[in-house]
Design a protein around this motif. Structure first.
Motif, short mmCIF file in Angstrom:
data_model
loop_
_atom_site.label_atom_id
_atom_site.label_comp_id
_atom_site.label_asym_id
_atom_site.label_seq_id
_atom_site.Cartn_x
_atom_site.Cartn_y
_atom_site.Cartn_z
N TYR A 77 28.64 -38.56 -0.78
CA TYR A 77 27.99 -39.84 -0.47
C TYR A 77 28.70 -40.99 -1.18
CZ TYR A 77 24.81 -43.74 -0.67
OH TYR A 77 24.28 -45.00 -0.60
N TYR A 100 29.93 -39.44 4.61
CA TYR A 100 28.48 -39.51 4.77
C TYR A 100 27.96 -38.30 5.54
CZ TYR A 100 28.48 -44.41 3.15
OH TYR A 100 28.61 -45.55 2.41
N ARG A 101 28.70 -37.89 6.57
CA ARG A 101 28.29 -36.71 7.35
C ARG A 101 28.33 -35.43 6.50
NH1 ARG A 101 31.48 -39.28 11.71
NH2 ARG A 101 29.95 -40.29 13.05
N ALA A 104 25.38 -35.59 4.22
CA ALA A 104 24.13 -35.39 4.96
C ALA A 104 23.95 -33.91 5.30
CB ALA A 104 24.13 -36.24 6.22
N ASN A 108 21.99 -34.50 1.37
CA ASN A 108 21.85 -35.76 0.64
C ASN A 108 21.05 -36.77 1.47
OD1 ASN A 108 23.11 -38.66 0.04
ND2 ASN A 108 23.08 -37.44 -1.82
N LYS A 109 19.89 -37.16 0.95
CA LYS A 109 18.99 -38.06 1.67
C LYS A 109 19.58 -39.46 1.85
CE LYS A 109 14.55 -35.92 0.37
NZ LYS A 109 14.98 -34.61 0.42
N ALA A 111 22.68 -40.24 2.24
CA ALA A 111 23.66 -40.18 3.33
C ALA A 111 22.96 -40.16 4.68
CB ALA A 111 24.55 -38.95 3.17
N LEU A 112 21.86 -39.43 4.77
CA LEU A 112 21.09 -39.41 6.02
C LEU A 112 20.60 -40.81 6.37
CD1 LEU A 112 19.02 -36.15 5.51
CD2 LEU A 112 20.66 -36.57 7.34
N GLU A 113 20.07 -41.51 5.38
CA GLU A 113 19.59 -42.87 5.59
C GLU A 113 20.73 -43.82 5.97
OE1 GLU A 113 16.41 -44.00 5.81
OE2 GLU A 113 15.95 -41.86 5.68
N ILE A 122 22.94 -38.10 13.82
CA ILE A 122 22.72 -37.31 12.61
C ILE A 122 22.59 -35.84 12.98
CG2 ILE A 122 21.19 -36.89 10.65
CD1 ILE A 122 20.34 -39.86 10.95
N THR A 124 22.55 -32.08 10.95
CA THR A 124 22.50 -31.45 9.63
C THR A 124 22.75 -29.95 9.69
OG1 THR A 124 20.10 -31.26 9.79
CG2 THR A 124 20.97 -33.19 8.62
#
Length: 125
Positions: A77, A100-101, A104, A108-109, A111-113, A122, A124
């Motif tokens: 992240y 970020y992917r 995620a 990692n929350k 990164a998801l956001e 998105i 996962t």
């Protein structure tokens, strides 16, 4: 070494000593311990333990942590953040999204956001 750093960092069973904690984290990181490499990345990104901020060192430690198994998904992240903002690396939106992917997918929350805020698909799994 890393665990000794944590003890001194948190004052668990020993007197809190951030300088000694930093030394143990640094030693563990130099031996390839990925969690310590993440801590070193955060140290240089934010200027912890009386160290000056150093984006080049931060991104280098985050890369090492990812390469060595990334027990802390936040390493990807924060490397994504560095690519997105151009801190310590050349600004690169494609590499930022890739990091970020990865973060995620590892749970990692943040990164998801971030992916959601950028309108990115998105996944996962």
């Amino acid at each position: 070494m890393y665990l000794l750093g944590r003890l001194y960092d948190n004052g668990e069973g020993v007197r809190e000593n951030p300088i000694r904690a930093f030394g143990y984290y640094q030693l563990a990181a130099s031996h390839g311990f990925a969690q310590a490499q993440y801590v070193m990345g955060m140290t240089y990104l934010h200027g912890y333990y009386l160290e000056d901020k150093n984006d080049f060192k931060a991104q280098n430690y985050f890369r090492k942590s990812i390469k060595n198994g990334m027990p802390e998904p936040a390493a990807a992240y924060w490397l994504g953040f560095m690519y997105e903002t151009g801190r310590g690396v050349e600004k690169d939106q494609k590499k930022a999204l890739e990091m970020y992917r990865i973060a995620a997918k590892a749970g990692n929350k943040e990164a998801l956001e971030k992916l959601k805020s950028l309108g990115e698909p998105i996944t996962t799994n």
